[in-house]
Scaffold this motif. Structure first.
Motif, PDB file in Angstrom:
ATOM      1  N   MET A   1       0.848  -1.197   0.000  1.00  0.00           N
ATOM      2  CA  MET A   1       0.000   0.000   0.000  1.00  0.00           C
ATOM      3  C   MET A   1       0.882   1.245   0.000  1.00  0.00           C
ATOM      4  SD  MET A   1      -3.169   0.926   2.573  1.00  0.00           S
ATOM      5  CE  MET A   1      -2.164   1.280   4.025  1.00  0.00           C
ATOM      6  N   LYS A   2       0.468   2.274  -0.726  1.00  0.00           N
ATOM      7  CA  LYS A   2       1.206   3.525  -0.772  1.00  0.00           C
ATOM      8  C   LYS A   2       1.167   4.216   0.586  1.00  0.00           C
ATOM      9  CE  LYS A   2      -0.357   4.187  -5.539  1.00  0.00           C
ATOM     10  NZ  LYS A   2      -1.125   5.055  -6.439  1.00  0.00           N
ATOM     11  N   GLU A 185     -10.315   0.913  -9.234  1.00  0.00           N
ATOM     12  CA  GLU A 185      -8.965   0.463  -8.885  1.00  0.00           C
ATOM     13  C   GLU A 185      -7.967   1.615  -8.959  1.00  0.00           C
ATOM     14  OE1 GLU A 185      -5.672  -2.893 -10.342  1.00  0.00           O
ATOM     15  OE2 GLU A 185      -7.647  -2.754 -11.303  1.00  0.00           O
ATOM     16  N   GLY A 186      -7.105   1.697  -7.964  1.00  0.00           N
ATOM     17  CA  GLY A 186      -6.080   2.732  -7.934  1.00  0.00           C
ATOM     18  C   GLY A 186      -6.485   3.990  -7.209  1.00  0.00           C
ATOM     19  N   ASP A 201      -8.486   0.394   9.367  1.00  0.00           N
ATOM     20  CA  ASP A 201      -7.394  -0.561   9.338  1.00  0.00           C
ATOM     21  C   ASP A 201      -6.717  -0.535  10.713  1.00  0.00           C
ATOM     22  OD1 ASP A 201      -8.115  -1.395   6.835  1.00  0.00           O
ATOM     23  OD2 ASP A 201      -6.736  -0.074   5.796  1.00  0.00           O
ATOM     24  N   TRP A 214      -4.273   4.451   0.487  1.00  0.00           N
ATOM     25  CA  TRP A 214      -4.453   3.893  -0.847  1.00  0.00           C
ATOM     26  C   TRP A 214      -4.619   2.371  -0.735  1.00  0.00           C
ATOM     27  CZ3 TRP A 214      -4.884   7.657  -4.441  1.00  0.00           C
ATOM     28  CH2 TRP A 214      -4.395   8.923  -4.075  1.00  0.00           C
ATOM     29  N   PRO A 215      -5.815   1.901  -0.432  1.00  0.00           N
ATOM     30  CA  PRO A 215      -6.027   0.455  -0.254  1.00  0.00           C
ATOM     31  C   PRO A 215      -5.941  -0.293  -1.577  1.00  0.00           C
ATOM     32  CG  PRO A 215      -8.116   1.607  -0.184  1.00  0.00           C
ATOM     33  CD  PRO A 215      -7.051   2.663  -0.273  1.00  0.00           C
ATOM     34  N   GLU A 216      -5.662  -1.596  -1.469  1.00  0.00           N
ATOM     35  CA  GLU A 216      -5.617  -2.426  -2.672  1.00  0.00           C
ATOM     36  C   GLU A 216      -7.008  -2.560  -3.290  1.00  0.00           C
ATOM     37  OE1 GLU A 216      -2.977  -3.514  -4.179  1.00  0.00           O
ATOM     38  OE2 GLU A 216      -1.625  -2.708  -2.659  1.00  0.00           O
ATOM     39  N   SER A 217      -8.004  -2.794  -2.441  1.00  0.00           N
ATOM     40  CA  SER A 217      -9.369  -2.938  -2.962  1.00  0.00           C
ATOM     41  C   SER A 217     -10.426  -2.555  -1.941  1.00  0.00           C
ATOM     42  CB  SER A 217      -9.618  -4.377  -3.431  1.00  0.00           C
ATOM     43  OG  SER A 217      -9.457  -5.288  -2.361  1.00  0.00           O
TER      44      SER A 217
END
Length: 238
Positions: A1-2, A185-186, A201, A214-217
């Motif tokens: 994750m960014k 996405e993104g 989180d 910036w989560p993956e999904s």
């Protein structure tokens, strides 16, 4: 994750103009920090309180998507497009400034203040025809679920803007856990706690804190106490 960004409520810029008290998450007007310019397409997130009988005089905007969400009180809007409207708690207003528009925002109540979130997003289309819209979402169900109030699709739920962005509100009971699923996405997610205490989180947040990541999904959100929140999903680039 960014990389993620945490903006505690107390770290926001603060401007006191007498008639206006403004807590600003990102650099705004005379308040500037090169590390706090924006989060993706999210450029402004101001938590404004306007005293009774006061307001913003006529001023211009262009090429910006401007969203207002009243939290308390009633705000009167007038613009150069001929719109005159009142927006209240339980409503969202959007103005696509495009090629240019003038407007005023005024608290008509002589005594009671109005508090609202003023949010600006960079558009994905420049110089569009200016446009105004507002929506009542009071009847929508956001108890322990996400209620969509904004999207890029005119045919989808909520108002729409010229950007691949989505806004959701939620009111969560203490202990309730919910997952937010990315719409594109993104994209990044910016969580603003209107009231209460959350765990996003592994990050704990309290009233008026903001957290961008910036989560993956998907993102996991748990209410540590009864809480209300705004989730802003925006692209990193556009």
């Amino acid at each position: 994750m960014k990389n993620s960004v945490l903006h505690p409520a107390a770290s926001r810029f603060y401007a006191d103009h007498g008639w206006l008290q403004s807590a600003q998450t990102f650099s705004f007007h005379g308040n500037y920090d090169p590390q706090r310019i924006q989060f993706g397409a999210l450029r402004v997130l101001n938590d404004d309180t306007v005293n009774g009988g006061k307001g913003f005089g006529r001023h211009p905007h262009d090429n910006m998507e401007i969203i207002s969400i009243p939290l308390e009180g009633t705000l009167e809007h007038q613009d150069s497009l001929g719109n005159v409207a009142l927006i209240r708690r339980g409503e969202i207003q959007v103005m696509s400034a495009g090629t240019g528009v003038y407007h005023t925002e005024f608290n008509k109540d002589p005594e009671e203040p109005v508090t609202f979130l003023q949010i600006w997003l960079y558009p994905n289309k420049l110089n569009v025809q200016p446009r105004y819209d507002q929506m009542d979402y009071i009847s929508g169900d956001r108890h322990n679920r996400f209620q969509q109030i904004l999207s890029p699709d005119p045919d989808d739920e909520g108002v729409w803007i010229n950007q691949d962005a989505w806004f959701h509100l939620a009111e969560l009971d203490k202990g309730f856990e919910i997952g937010y699923q990315l719409k594109k996405e993104g994209n990044g997610v910016y969580v603003f706690v209107i009231d209460g205490k959350l765990e996003v989180d592994a990050q704990e947040l309290s009233t008026r804190d903001g957290y961008g990541f910036w989560p993956e999904s998907a993102a996991r959100i748990k209410a540590l106490e009864k809480s209300s929140l705004l989730v802003i999903e925006v692209p990193e680039k556009w």
